[in-house]
Design an enzyme around this catalytic site. Structure first.
Site, PDB file in Angstrom:
ATOM      1  N   ASP A 144       0.752  -1.361   0.059  1.00 19.18           N
ATOM      2  CA  ASP A 144       0.015  -0.033  -0.036  1.00 19.18           C
ATOM      3  C   ASP A 144       0.900   1.375  -0.076  1.00 19.18           C
ATOM      4  O   ASP A 144       2.130   1.302   0.536  1.00 19.18           O
ATOM      5  CB  ASP A 144      -0.857  -0.160   1.195  1.00 19.18           C
ATOM      6  CG  ASP A 144      -2.208  -0.810   0.994  1.00 19.18           C
ATOM      7  OD1 ASP A 144      -2.469  -1.327  -0.054  1.00 19.18           O
ATOM      8  OD2 ASP A 144      -2.497  -1.410   2.226  1.00 19.18           O
ATOM      9  N   ASP A 162      -6.933  -1.194  -4.890  1.00 18.67           N
ATOM     10  CA  ASP A 162      -8.214  -1.114  -4.105  1.00 18.67           C
ATOM     11  C   ASP A 162      -9.013   0.041  -4.779  1.00 18.67           C
ATOM     12  O   ASP A 162     -10.329  -0.145  -4.703  1.00 18.67           O
ATOM     13  CB  ASP A 162      -7.536  -0.456  -2.635  1.00 18.67           C
ATOM     14  CG  ASP A 162      -6.743  -1.467  -1.837  1.00 18.67           C
ATOM     15  OD1 ASP A 162      -6.923  -2.650  -1.889  1.00 18.67           O
ATOM     16  OD2 ASP A 162      -5.772  -1.026  -1.055  1.00 18.67           O
TER      17      ASP A 162
END
Length: 192
Positions: A144, A162
């Protein structure tokens, strides 16, 4: 090179002309277009993750502007670090789940989907699910890198995969509300 934009053309006019364009209709009706779109989304996600992992140190944070940092963190769980401390089984579960969902959606795209919005949503889910699954297989966690915050409150870091999945979910919800419920009037009519 000049751009000749018609200032009198509205968005409705533009989309109306676009819908009448046979080449555009053919392209958007092609299952290969949606497969290619999914591959492009997957590749974009993986390219950014590759850049993050090769140019940054784990847990490094680069301030971009107030309320946003570019970070490098690993998430062994799912959204919002759900099951991050579950002992390792979640890595396999989420990987298998992502692959199964992607295969099901690929089959649905191959057979044909009722709308272009659904086709786009399925392609985005495939791109996002496989993008995060590759991370889990390759390094055991998802990379991330987007960190939005306000003062001391940080939204959980996330990535392009995402974004693809969340956008797809919103598109599917919008699509569900736009389709006319054809069976409801028949049920009401038949019950009288």
């Amino acid at each position: 090179m000049t751009f000749n934009a018609n200032p009198n053309m509205t968005n409705d006019d533009f989309y109306s002309k676009l819908k009448r364009n046979k080449a555009v209709r053919t392209l958007l009706n092609s299952r290969w277009f949606w497969f290619a779109f999914a591959v492009f989304g997957f590749a974009a996600d993986q390219a950014i993750k590759f850049a993050v992992t090769t140019r940054m140190q784990l847990s490094e944070s680069l301030p971009i502007f107030p309320c946003f940092h570019w970070v490098y963190v690993l998430n062994p769980g799912a959204a919002f670090s759900f099951l991050a401390n579950a002992g390792g089984w979640q890595r396999y579960f989420f990987t298998i789940f992502a692959v199964v969902v992607s295969v099901v959606l690929l089959v649905m795209l191959w057979r044909g989907v009722s709308s272009k919005v659904e086709s786009l949503a399925y392609a985005l889910i495939i791109a996002g699910a496989l993008g995060n699954a590759v991370d889990r297989v390759r390094i055991g966690a998802v990379v991330d890198y987007l960190d939005f915050y306000w003062r001391t409150w940080h939204w959980p870091a996330f990535n392009l995969a995402d974004i693809w999945v969340v956008t797809a979910a919103m598109l599917l919800m919008v699509s569900a509300f736009q389709q006319p419920p054809a069976s409801i009037p028949q049920k009401i009519k038949n019950s009288q």
